[in-house]
Each structure stands twice: as C-alpha cells, then as structure tokens.
Motif scaffolding. Structure first.
Motif, PDB file in Angstrom:
ATOM      1  N   ASN A 341       0.827  -1.203   0.000  1.00  0.00           N
ATOM      2  CA  ASN A 341       0.000   0.000   0.000  1.00  0.00           C
ATOM      3  C   ASN A 341       0.865   1.258   0.000  1.00  0.00           C
ATOM      4  OD1 ASN A 341      -2.224  -1.898   1.753  1.00  0.00           O
ATOM      5  ND2 ASN A 341      -2.999  -0.594   0.128  1.00  0.00           N
ATOM      6  N   TYR A 356      -4.230   3.041  -8.098  1.00  0.00           N
ATOM      7  CA  TYR A 356      -5.259   2.936  -7.083  1.00  0.00           C
ATOM      8  C   TYR A 356      -6.439   2.119  -7.597  1.00  0.00           C
ATOM      9  CZ  TYR A 356      -7.701   6.697  -9.647  1.00  0.00           C
ATOM     10  OH  TYR A 356      -8.325   7.460 -10.595  1.00  0.00           O
ATOM     11  N   VAL A 374      -3.686   5.764   3.599  1.00  0.00           N
ATOM     12  CA  VAL A 374      -3.718   4.883   2.428  1.00  0.00           C
ATOM     13  C   VAL A 374      -4.950   5.150   1.574  1.00  0.00           C
ATOM     14  CG1 VAL A 374      -3.788   2.484   1.655  1.00  0.00           C
ATOM     15  CG2 VAL A 374      -2.387   3.126   3.627  1.00  0.00           C
ATOM     16  N   LEU A 385      -8.186   3.269  -2.747  1.00  0.00           N
ATOM     17  CA  LEU A 385      -7.131   2.553  -2.039  1.00  0.00           C
ATOM     18  C   LEU A 385      -5.870   2.617  -2.899  1.00  0.00           C
ATOM     19  CD1 LEU A 385      -6.876   1.000   0.610  1.00  0.00           C
ATOM     20  CD2 LEU A 385      -7.306  -1.105  -0.643  1.00  0.00           C
ATOM     21  N   PHE A 387      -1.776   2.105  -4.078  1.00  0.00           N
ATOM     22  CA  PHE A 387      -0.828   0.988  -4.120  1.00  0.00           C
ATOM     23  C   PHE A 387       0.512   1.411  -4.706  1.00  0.00           C
ATOM     24  CE2 PHE A 387      -3.846  -2.229  -3.005  1.00  0.00           C
ATOM     25  CZ  PHE A 387      -5.067  -1.749  -3.491  1.00  0.00           C
TER      26      PHE A 387
END
Length: 467
Positions: A341, A356, A374, A385, A387
């Motif tokens: 993450n 994301y 995050v 979210l 990454f």
C-alpha cells in the motif's frame, strides 16, 4: 614481573565485571510506558515468585489522555501471546496463565496507570521475551498506541541466551560489544607478547645462574599458568567476536521508504520500522440490500471475524494497515513481483509504480470512515485505495524479508512472490460494492484484483508464515 601479574589480574576482573553487567542489563528507557522486571535474571531454585509491571515512564512525554486498554504479551513461535489485560470498561483484570495473578488500574490519571502480573511459582512459562502495549485516546479523541521495549526474562543458569535474543533493535549494543571485545583482545595480545619476553629473560637467567633455578622454575610455572589463562580468555573473546559478527550479518530488516502493509489477524510485524509508525484502519460501506452477487467475504486464515460486519441494517468491511511513517534504514526493497500500500502523501519506494482502486460504495452515507494515510476519502466520498507495485523479477525466485512475524503482500502478475524461509498461501478479500449504476474503477499500477461490472471487487492476497 609482579606488575605484569597485577595487570593480568585486573584484566580478568574487568572482563568478568563487563560480562556480569551485560547479563544483568534491563529494559532500556525511552518510551512513555515501560515494562519493569523485578527479577531480570531468575533462578527457579531460589526465587519463589516473579513480577512484571507495565507502568508510566514519567521521563518521556505521551500524547495519551485516556487509556481504554493495557496488556502484557509474550513472544511465541506464532507471534505475541496475551498474558494479562485490563480494559477500562471491565471490572476484572484478565490473566491468561493458570499460576498467574494480575492487578491493574487504567482509570483516572494516565500517570497512575499500571498493569502488574505475579507468577506464584517460577517455571518454564516464566522465562521468555515480554512486552507491554497501551491503547487510548489523545485530547482530540484520536487513537494512540504506545509499546514498551522488550524485556527478556532469562534463567540465571543460561546467561548465553542474551546473545540468542538479539534482534534488529540491539544492533547498536552488538556493535559496541564488538568494539570492546576487539580492544580487550588487542590488550590480551600485548600482554601475551610481554609474557613471552619475560619467559625468554627468565630462561637466560637460568642458564647463567643455575643456583637460582628452583626459584626460576616456580616463576616460570606461574607465568605459564597466566599465559594459558590469557590464551584461553583470548580464544573465548575471539569466539564471541565471531558470534557477534555472524549475528550482525544475519539481521534482516524491513526495507526503507514510506509504505503500509495490510494487517493480518496476528497484528503488525514485530519490527522497529512499524514501532515508529501508526496503526490505522478504514471502514468501507458496502452494498446493504439483498443481492444476487457475492457477499462481503474474506479468508479466515489471514483475517479476523471483525473484518466484515453489519450495523443498523448497513454492511461494512473494515481493513487495517501497518504504516511506516518514519525512516530507520535505507535498505532497498528486493526485486520481485508484488504490491504494497502507498501512503497517498508520499512517493513509492524505489523500483515501485503507483496506482489505485476506486470503490463505488453504498449510496447511503457514510461512504467510508477511517484514520489512515492509504485510502483518501471522507464521510461522503467514495474511497480510493492506493498501491505501490513492482514487477522487476520473477515471483518464483525467493526474496529475503523478515520472518519473525506473519505478513500480507498483494499478488501481482498471477503468482505469489516466494520469500525465503516462509510458507505462502493465497487469500481473498471480497467487497460487494454498489449494485445500481456501479462506477468501480482502477488506475495506474495495481495488484491482482477482479473488478466485476456486477459490483464486485475481489483482491488476491499472499499470506506468509514462518516455515
């Protein structure tokens, strides 16, 4: 000659005292809460009980204004086991071991809070690596988590276990010990050379003055005995030095950079990088009406029963993160194929690309709730979210990462990344997003995830446990 013997005696005394001081070393200060051992070295034949006390360290400032949980845990093969716990909403102090009694106070002033455990008899359960942690709120009702340093309770018959309990947090101590051993080894070499020179002089005197041979033999015998002792001590120090160098070379750290790992049910990895970070969560509001597609679900091997739940006819999935927000080293990430993450206000570590996954949540607020770095969203906005992903090496080639605690990585490229000395299993985390007019989406570099037009987001995860 007498001066040389005095120097040798002082050397042995200094070495003996230095080893004794190292064996009796207790938990170092430097954190708002500390775990105090009444008997850091315990002999089961002479000690009738053993006490551990988690208490406030008044020398270190804390943001915590109210405590709602204090506990003491012990390191095991699978992670950290609960020994005793006290919560502010419970009258009883929980003790998890049969011969253990516990007392505590977590209400009122934080300065007076404590949790104390007493073993009625000393046995094998008394020894091991212990730590305490405290969870509470600051003046702004933000969650604060504090952890003490680790305390190793050893049986006094086994002092060498101090070397076996060394970890990344002991690197400075090991380096100092290495320098000390090298210095004392050099002193022993000089003393040994001095002894050899004196032996040569005594042998010359013996040749020229036979009438003193009896006294010289006694002196030579004493010097030879001292020589043997010095040689044995030097050999012991050299073995200790090789052991220290071996342990320094074998220490494995979590790589540097700013990032987060998805937290499994066993908790965050036991590592200095995560002690400096924060423990955060994000709660996503998923489809709450009857639906023909998948329900929210997860693999129980890696996640707890609290991952998905229902409140007031609304469905939620709560995911937790272990964030690294301060830098303790510059160790690079190994090359491979996996994702972690991303902290949305920081760049990915070297070798990773960002992206994301966007969730179309249930139309009724709240869309999502959480405290983390995050998932960038608020009470009304569909969350993203974030990454960091890399595909710089084959997943089948094992990489080296810390093995002390279980951890999760996101699969990237259809195969879980192999990790040295760790077993891996594929896990699933499924979100049932908004059915009507769904707008789930992905962007940039992201992990293996199935985004179904029928409102399903399915993550493929890799769960690692020590072999």
């Amino acid at each position: 000659m007498a001066s040389g013997l005095v120097r040798m005696f002082l050397l042995l005394l200094i070495v003996h005292q230095s080893v004794g001081l190292f064996a009796e070393q207790r938990s170092r200060p430097g954190r708002p809460f500390q775990l105090v051992s009444i008997l850091p070295l315990v002999n089961r034949d002479t000690a009738s009980s053993m006490t551990l006390r988690c208490e406030r360290n008044m020398d270190i400032r804390t943001e915590m204004a109210h405590i709602f949980r204090m506990r003491i845990v012990k390191k095991s093969a699978s992670g950290w086991d609960l020994i005793a716990e006290k919560r502010d909403n419970e009258d009883k102090t929980t003790a998890m071991v049969g011969n253990l009694t516990a007392s505590a106070n977590v209400t009122g002033s934080v300065s007076n809070a404590f949790l104390e455990t007493v073993w009625a008899d000393v046995n094998k359960d008394t020894f091991g690596l212990f730590m305490c942690d405290v969870m509470g709120l600051d003046d702004s009702n933000q969650v604060v988590v504090e952890a003490s340093t680790e305390v190793d309770i050893l049986e006094s018959e086994l002092p060498t276990r101090y070397f076996e309990s060394l970890s990344i947090k002991a690197r400075d101590l090991l380096t100092a010990l290495k320098e000390r051993i090298e210095s004392e080894s050099q002193f022993c070499n000089e003393s040994l050379q001095n002894v050899k020179e004196k032996m040569s002089i005594l042998m010359d005197i013996q040749t020229s003055a036979n009438y003193r041979i009896t006294g010289l033999d006694k002196s030579r015998s004493s010097i030879e005995t001292s020589n043997l002792r010095l040689q044995n001590k030097m050999d012991s120090m050299q073995r200790s030095l090789r052991n220290v160098e071996s342990r320094l070379d074998g220490l494995v750290q979590w790589p540097g950079g700013f990032y987060a790992l998805l937290q499994p049910k066993t908790g965050c990895p036991v590592d200095l990088a995560f002690f400096g970070g924060t423990h955060k969560f994000h709660k996503i509001h998923t489809e709450s009406q009857d639906s023909s597609d998948y329900r929210d679900s997860y693999t129980s091997d890696a996640f707890s029963s609290l991952t998905s739940f229902r409140t007031d006819s609304r469905n939620f999935v709560s995911i937790e993160f272990c964030e690294v927000t301060r830098q303790f080293n510059t160790v690079p990430w190994p090359q491979g194929s996996f994702c972690i993450n991303k902290l949305y206000h920081k760049s990915c570590p070297g070798g990773f690309s960002s992206g994301y996954v966007r969730f179309d949540t249930e139309d009724k607020i709240p869309a999502s709730e959480g405290r983390n770095n995050v998932a960038l969203s608020d009470y009304y906005t569909n969350p993203k979210l974030h990454f960091c992903c890399q595909k710089t090496g084959p997943a089948s080639t094992p990489v080296q990462l810390p093995t002390d605690s279980p951890f999760l990585l996101y699969r990237h490229g259809g195969m879980c990344q192999a990790v040295k000395d760790m077993d891996v299993s594929t896990q699933l985390l499924i979100f049932n997003t908004q059915d009507s007019g769904n707008s789930d989406s992905v962007n940039g570099s992201y992990p293996d995830v199935d985004v179904d037009p029928g409102s399903i987001i399915k993550f493929h995860l890799c769960y690692y446990t020590k072999r």
